[in-house]
Design a protein around this motif. Sequence first.
Motif, PDB file in Angstrom:
ATOM      1  N   ARG A   1      -0.848  14.899  -7.406  1.00 45.33           N
ATOM      2  CA  ARG A   1      -0.503  14.468  -6.046  1.00 45.33           C
ATOM      3  C   ARG A   1      -1.239  15.308  -4.999  1.00 45.33           C
ATOM      4  NH1 ARG A   1       3.655  10.844  -5.850  1.00 45.33           N
ATOM      5  NH2 ARG A   1       4.816  10.609  -7.764  1.00 45.33           N
ATOM      6  N   ALA A   2      -1.332  16.614  -5.236  1.00 43.55           N
ATOM      7  CA  ALA A   2      -2.027  17.484  -4.280  1.00 43.55           C
ATOM      8  C   ALA A   2      -3.519  17.182  -4.256  1.00 43.55           C
ATOM      9  CB  ALA A   2      -1.796  18.953  -4.646  1.00 43.55           C
ATOM     10  N   THR A   3      -4.081  16.884  -5.419  1.00 44.79           N
ATOM     11  CA  THR A   3      -5.520  16.645  -5.513  1.00 44.79           C
ATOM     12  C   THR A   3      -5.903  15.264  -4.990  1.00 44.79           C
ATOM     13  OG1 THR A   3      -5.602  18.086  -7.449  1.00 44.79           O
ATOM     14  CG2 THR A   3      -7.490  16.649  -7.103  1.00 44.79           C
ATOM     15  N   LEU A   4      -5.092  14.262  -5.276  1.00 47.20           N
ATOM     16  CA  LEU A   4      -5.472  12.878  -4.972  1.00 47.20           C
ATOM     17  C   LEU A   4      -4.642  12.201  -3.881  1.00 47.20           C
ATOM     18  CD1 LEU A   4      -5.981  11.648  -8.642  1.00 47.20           C
ATOM     19  CD2 LEU A   4      -7.715  12.419  -7.026  1.00 47.20           C
ATOM     20  N   GLY A   5      -3.577  12.843  -3.436  1.00 44.52           N
ATOM     21  CA  GLY A   5      -2.660  12.198  -2.491  1.00 44.52           C
ATOM     22  C   GLY A   5      -3.321  11.711  -1.216  1.00 44.52           C
ATOM     23  N   ASP A   6      -4.095  12.568  -0.549  1.00 46.18           N
ATOM     24  CA  ASP A   6      -4.737  12.166   0.712  1.00 46.18           C
ATOM     25  C   ASP A   6      -5.702  11.008   0.503  1.00 46.18           C
ATOM     26  OD1 ASP A   6      -3.353  14.024   2.209  1.00 46.18           O
ATOM     27  OD2 ASP A   6      -4.956  15.525   2.125  1.00 46.18           O
ATOM     28  N   MET A   7      -6.480  11.078  -0.569  1.00 51.60           N
ATOM     29  CA  MET A   7      -7.429  10.007  -0.845  1.00 51.60           C
ATOM     30  C   MET A   7      -6.690   8.685  -1.087  1.00 51.60           C
ATOM     31  SD  MET A   7      -9.798   9.048  -4.022  1.00 51.60           S
ATOM     32  CE  MET A   7      -8.298   9.103  -4.922  1.00 51.60           C
ATOM     33  N   HIS A   8      -5.623   8.719  -1.875  1.00 51.11           N
ATOM     34  CA  HIS A   8      -4.862   7.497  -2.133  1.00 51.11           C
ATOM     35  C   HIS A   8      -4.279   6.930  -0.841  1.00 51.11           C
ATOM     36  CE1 HIS A   8      -4.210   8.397  -6.669  1.00 51.11           C
ATOM     37  NE2 HIS A   8      -5.352   7.801  -6.438  1.00 51.11           N
ATOM     38  N   ARG A   9      -3.804   7.792   0.044  1.00 50.76           N
ATOM     39  CA  ARG A   9      -3.272   7.313   1.335  1.00 50.76           C
ATOM     40  C   ARG A   9      -4.371   6.634   2.153  1.00 50.76           C
ATOM     41  NH1 ARG A   9       0.030  11.561   0.564  1.00 50.76           N
ATOM     42  NH2 ARG A   9      -1.323  13.156   1.451  1.00 50.76           N
ATOM     43  N   ARG A  10      -5.563   7.239   2.179  1.00 55.61           N
ATOM     44  CA  ARG A  10      -6.672   6.628   2.938  1.00 55.61           C
ATOM     45  C   ARG A  10      -7.065   5.282   2.331  1.00 55.61           C
ATOM     46  NH1 ARG A  10      -8.451  11.956   2.615  1.00 55.61           N
ATOM     47  NH2 ARG A  10     -10.048  11.415   1.077  1.00 55.61           N
ATOM     48  N   MET A  11      -7.081   5.206   1.011  1.00 53.13           N
ATOM     49  CA  MET A  11      -7.452   3.949   0.357  1.00 53.13           C
ATOM     50  C   MET A  11      -6.434   2.848   0.650  1.00 53.13           C
ATOM     51  SD  MET A  11      -8.892   5.394  -3.275  1.00 53.13           S
ATOM     52  CE  MET A  11      -9.229   3.782  -3.989  1.00 53.13           C
ATOM     53  N   ILE A  12      -5.147   3.172   0.584  1.00 45.07           N
ATOM     54  CA  ILE A  12      -4.137   2.145   0.840  1.00 45.07           C
ATOM     55  C   ILE A  12      -4.174   1.714   2.300  1.00 45.07           C
ATOM     56  CG2 ILE A  12      -2.109   3.599   1.337  1.00 45.07           C
ATOM     57  CD1 ILE A  12      -2.064   0.459  -0.835  1.00 45.07           C
ATOM     58  N   GLU A  13      -4.492   2.621   3.219  1.00 51.93           N
ATOM     59  CA  GLU A  13      -4.627   2.246   4.632  1.00 51.93           C
ATOM     60  C   GLU A  13      -5.756   1.233   4.818  1.00 51.93           C
ATOM     61  OE1 GLU A  13      -5.126   5.837   6.904  1.00 51.93           O
ATOM     62  OE2 GLU A  13      -3.072   6.511   6.485  1.00 51.93           O
ATOM     63  N   VAL A  14      -6.875   1.446   4.126  1.00 55.39           N
ATOM     64  CA  VAL A  14      -7.993   0.497   4.213  1.00 55.39           C
ATOM     65  C   VAL A  14      -7.562  -0.855   3.657  1.00 55.39           C
ATOM     66  CG1 VAL A  14     -10.302  -0.049   3.343  1.00 55.39           C
ATOM     67  CG2 VAL A  14      -9.804   2.264   4.167  1.00 55.39           C
ATOM     68  N   ALA A  15      -6.914  -0.852   2.483  1.00 56.90           N
ATOM     69  CA  ALA A  15      -6.489  -2.106   1.856  1.00 56.90           C
ATOM     70  C   ALA A  15      -5.447  -2.829   2.708  1.00 56.90           C
ATOM     71  CB  ALA A  15      -5.948  -1.835   0.457  1.00 56.90           C
ATOM     72  N   GLU A  16      -4.491  -2.067   3.273  1.00 57.49           N
ATOM     73  CA  GLU A  16      -3.465  -2.686   4.114  1.00 57.49           C
ATOM     74  C   GLU A  16      -4.033  -3.194   5.434  1.00 57.49           C
ATOM     75  OE1 GLU A  16      -0.565   0.446   4.349  1.00 57.49           O
ATOM     76  OE2 GLU A  16       0.569  -0.361   2.645  1.00 57.49           O
ATOM     77  N   GLY A  17      -5.195  -2.695   5.840  1.00 54.71           N
ATOM     78  CA  GLY A  17      -5.835  -3.131   7.080  1.00 54.71           C
ATOM     79  C   GLY A  17      -6.524  -4.481   6.969  1.00 54.71           C
ATOM     80  N   LEU A  18      -6.619  -5.011   5.763  1.00 59.87           N
ATOM     81  CA  LEU A  18      -7.229  -6.327   5.591  1.00 59.87           C
ATOM     82  C   LEU A  18      -6.303  -7.418   6.108  1.00 59.87           C
ATOM     83  CD1 LEU A  18      -8.575  -5.990   1.922  1.00 59.87           C
ATOM     84  CD2 LEU A  18      -9.946  -6.006   4.020  1.00 59.87           C
ATOM     85  N   GLU A  19      -6.894  -8.406   6.755  1.00 58.38           N
ATOM     86  CA  GLU A  19      -6.144  -9.602   7.125  1.00 58.38           C
ATOM     87  C   GLU A  19      -5.817 -10.359   5.835  1.00 58.38           C
ATOM     88  OE1 GLU A  19      -5.011 -10.400  10.113  1.00 58.38           O
ATOM     89  OE2 GLU A  19      -5.893  -8.558  10.911  1.00 58.38           O
TER      90      GLU A  19
END
Length: 184
Positions: free
Chosen positions: A121-139
């Motif tokens: 979680r410490a190593t990958l948490g921020d990256m996963h949050r950024r990725m889900i933000e990009v995916a959720e930003g799709l129409e």
Amino acid sequence: MTGERSSGYWYAADRTRRGVAVLNALRDYRAAETAMRRRTRSAMHMGETDLLAIRFLLKCQAEKRSVSPKDLSAHLGISSASTTVLIDRLVRSGHVERLPHPTDRRALVIAPTITSDDEVRATLGDMHRRMIEVAEGLEPDEAVAVLDFLDRMREAVDSVSEVGGPDERAEARVSAIVSGRPVS
């Protein structure tokens, strides 16, 4: 991140040039993901198989599923001897533990440690949050197009067999088309 890009110079049509541009963007993403995985393995002082094992164990733990050494071996596609060496290494590093099976006194289950979950979680948490933000930003229509594209790309690469050529079904379809037979 851009690696070696295909210019698509041998294609004349604009549609094909767009396809080459999309494939280049996909290659760039794959290269970035590969580099991220390399950095993650380095940060966690693990090899690729170790990280795949931890990921599988964490997923199974979240699903409340017990994992036997045989399950881990099957998931990773490695021998039971290699699995034993892997488990020994991950136990020594504090990433997994061997626990008694809940219903079979003779068997063991393999589980990730709390430390392992925290480290991932410490190593990958921020990256996963950024990725889900990009995916959720799709129409919604964009998400449908991306999902359809990725499914079709997966099907295209899945049609290649382990020896590097088209699978037998693809060869049969091509043979039928060339000979004028109906395609099944």
